[in-house]
Design an enzyme around this catalytic site. Structure first.
Site, short mmCIF file in Angstrom:
data_model
loop_
_atom_site.label_atom_id
_atom_site.label_comp_id
_atom_site.label_asym_id
_atom_site.label_seq_id
_atom_site.Cartn_x
_atom_site.Cartn_y
_atom_site.Cartn_z
N ASN A 1 38.44 15.64 -42.00
CA ASN A 1 39.51 15.37 -41.03
C ASN A 1 39.03 14.23 -40.11
O ASN A 1 38.11 14.43 -39.31
CB ASN A 1 39.78 16.65 -40.23
N HIS B 1 48.77 14.63 -42.17
CA HIS B 1 47.44 14.66 -41.54
C HIS B 1 46.48 15.49 -42.38
O HIS B 1 46.80 16.63 -42.77
CB HIS B 1 47.57 15.24 -40.13
N CYS C 1 44.92 14.16 -33.26
CA CYS C 1 45.20 13.85 -34.68
C CYS C 1 46.60 13.27 -34.90
O CYS C 1 46.88 12.75 -35.98
CB CYS C 1 45.02 15.10 -35.54
N1 ACO Z 1 30.92 28.60 -42.83
C1 ACO Z 1 30.93 29.91 -43.10
N2 ACO Z 1 31.68 30.80 -42.42
C2 ACO Z 1 32.46 30.31 -41.43
C3 ACO Z 1 32.48 28.94 -41.09
C4 ACO Z 1 31.66 28.08 -41.84
N3 ACO Z 1 31.61 26.76 -41.62
N4 ACO Z 1 33.35 28.75 -40.09
C5 ACO Z 1 33.86 29.97 -39.78
N5 ACO Z 1 33.30 30.91 -40.59
C6 ACO Z 1 33.56 32.33 -40.63
C7 ACO Z 1 34.15 32.84 -39.33
O1 ACO Z 1 33.11 33.13 -38.41
C8 ACO Z 1 34.88 34.08 -39.80
O2 ACO Z 1 33.94 35.12 -39.95
P1 ACO Z 1 34.40 36.65 -39.59
O3 ACO Z 1 35.50 36.96 -40.56
O4 ACO Z 1 33.13 37.40 -39.84
O5 ACO Z 1 34.84 36.61 -38.17
C9 ACO Z 1 35.35 33.70 -41.20
O6 ACO Z 1 34.56 32.59 -41.60
C10 ACO Z 1 36.81 33.28 -41.23
O7 ACO Z 1 37.04 32.37 -40.14
P2 ACO Z 1 38.46 31.80 -39.83
O8 ACO Z 1 38.40 30.97 -38.59
O9 ACO Z 1 39.45 32.92 -39.90
O10 ACO Z 1 38.65 30.86 -41.10
P3 ACO Z 1 39.93 30.13 -41.54
O11 ACO Z 1 40.25 30.54 -42.90
O12 ACO Z 1 41.01 30.19 -40.50
O13 ACO Z 1 39.41 28.63 -41.62
C11 ACO Z 1 39.59 26.60 -40.38
C12 ACO Z 1 38.95 27.98 -40.46
C13 ACO Z 1 39.12 25.79 -41.56
C14 ACO Z 1 39.16 25.93 -39.08
C15 ACO Z 1 41.12 26.74 -40.41
O14 ACO Z 1 41.53 27.69 -39.47
C16 ACO Z 1 41.84 25.45 -40.13
O15 ACO Z 1 41.80 24.52 -40.92
N6 ACO Z 1 42.58 25.40 -39.01
C17 ACO Z 1 43.42 24.26 -38.70
C18 ACO Z 1 42.66 23.11 -38.16
C19 ACO Z 1 43.65 21.99 -37.87
O16 ACO Z 1 44.66 21.86 -38.51
N7 ACO Z 1 43.41 21.16 -36.91
C20 ACO Z 1 44.46 20.16 -36.67
C21 ACO Z 1 44.27 19.29 -35.72
S1 ACO Z 1 42.61 19.00 -35.29
C22 ACO Z 1 42.74 17.91 -33.99
O17 ACO Z 1 43.78 17.65 -33.48
C23 ACO Z 1 41.48 17.35 -33.51
#
Ligand code: ACO
Length: 347
Positions: free
Chosen positions: A284, A254, A112
């Site tokens: 993204n 980003h 990214c």
């Molecule tokens: N739908 C429903 N529930 C979901 C989903 C979904 N699509 N995805 C995950 N969950 C659940 C998980 O299983 C978890 O359940 P649990 O509490 O029972 O274990 C719960 O939701 C919370 O999951 P988290 O991973 O803690 O959710 P979070 O709030 O962290 O959001 C996300 C996840 C959106 C991926 C976030 O962490 C994020 O945006 N991270 C950064 C990503 C990023 O910046 N990437 C940058 C570069 S990417 C690249 O370089 C290619």
């Protein structure tokens, strides 16, 4: 004094196939409500069968060349981590398809952050006198490497491309890139990865598990690092430009997650409405994220000539980077209303 690199053209493109949150919720254990509240994404665009990163890059590249007044460039740098094939690079065929002749053309891979790394590379080519103008493209067809059954990644990523033309000029001109901050931390390489398909896995001699051919991300630790790295990098380029943070008119970060954008702006003391956001419509888009956000913001008038603008990115590697510029008065050949209409879509 070596020439500056000046932004002279800009364009963006997303493929016509739109996938809404409800469409994903029909096939995965997720919901429109979860996706909107946790990521800010409402829909994303994905490639139809047969369309690849090179096709996206040609569309965005041609719009950027038109925006720059048409004609030739001296080099093409393509940021992508979903090349058309592992070998050769995708950039030479993109240059050929754009009718750019036998110019140097190569890919840059920093996930990214790829577009920021590619911009810095192009800036170096211009500063060293190797090229007088460079087409810089960020393009990814990330949907092609997502596990169809993985709700944690399918909801986040979309496909697209954004491109700019840089030309040699003066540092005092609007559009001149005012310096770069780039960094990496390979200790966290495992947080964002496609484990199989490279020499590491192939040299083991055993076939890889199917899941290892897909993109994998540990989202939670990535979240906090994205905020810290993008804001730190932005701070350094603002200081190098001789600006105060309060001078910044527009932040183009980003488009990873609306909560990351909000936290980043808060960390920098920038009002949230000054942080460009198009991820609700495109998700993204990896290397396309920053140039596509610029193209959409310029087309909608969010970026106006003279604005002090900071671009900042973060991605796999881990990698991060930023640059700063005063927005130039360039025409933008993005068509957000034509190619990203409404919120309804077809799959
Ligand atoms: N739908 C429903 N529930 C979901 C989903 C979904 N699509 N995805 C995950 N969950 C659940 C998980 O299983 C978890 O359940 P649990 O509490 O029972 O274990 C719960 O939701 C919370 O999951 P988290 O991973 O803690 O959710 P979070 O709030 O962290 O959001 C996300 C996840 C959106 C991926 C976030 O962490 C994020 O945006 N991270 C950064 C990503 C990023 O910046 N990437 C940058 C570069 S990417 C690249 O370089 C290619």
């Amino acid at each position: 004094m070596s020439p500056a690199a000046v932004l002279a053209g800009l364009g963006g493109w997303t493929p016509p196939r739109v996938v809404t949150n409800d469409m994903l919720a029909a096939e995965l254990d997720t919901s429109d409500e979860w996706i909107r509240t946790r990521t800010g994404i409402h829909r994303r665009c994905v490639v139809p069968p047969g369309m690849s990163t090179g096709d996206l890059a040609v569309e965005a590249g041609s719009r950027a060349l038109d925006s720059a007044g048409g004609g030739a460039v001296d080099a093409v740098v393509l940021a992508t981590s979903t090349p058309d094939r592992p070998c050769p690079a995708t950039a030479p065929s993109v240059a050929h398809r754009l009718g750019l002749g036998e110019v140097p053309a190569f890919d840059v891979a920093a996930v990214c952050t790829g577009f920021l790394y590619a911009l810095a590379t192009a800036r170096g080519l211009i500063g060293a006198g190797i090229a007088g103008s460079v087409l810089v493209i960020g393009a990814d067809a990330f949907s092609t490497i997502l596990d169809p059954a993985d709700r944690t990644t399918r909801v986040i990523f979309g496909d697209g491309a954004g491109a700019v033309v840089l030309r040699a000029g003066e540092v005092a001109e609007p559009g001149a890139l005012l310096g770069f901050d780039l960094g990496s931390d390979g200790a966290d390489a495992e947080l964002i990865t496609v484990p199989a398909g490279g020499s590491q896995q192939r040299s083991r001699g055993a076939p890889a598990a199917v899941a290892d051919h897909y993109f994998q991300m540990d989202g939670k630790p990535v979240f906090s690092r994205a905020v810290r790295r993008m804001s730190g990098s932005a701070r350094r380029v603002v200081a190098d430009a001789g600006w105060e943070m309060s001078d910044v008119d527009v932040l183009v970060a980003h488009q990873a997650n609306a909560r990351i954008l909000k936290a980043c702006a808060a960390e920098l003391g920038i009002a949230p409405e000054r942080a460009v956001q198009n991820l609700d419509r495109v998700g993204n888009t990896v290397a396309a994220s920053v140039p596509l956000a610029m193209a959409d913001a310029a087309a909608s008038g969010e970026l106006a000539p003279g604005d002090r603008v900071v671009l900042t990115g973060f991605g796999g590697g881990l990698t991060w980077g930023a640059t700063a510029l005063r927005w130039p008065g360039i025409p933008v050949n993005d068509e957000p209303d034509a190619v990203r209409p409404g919120t309804e879509g077809t799959s």
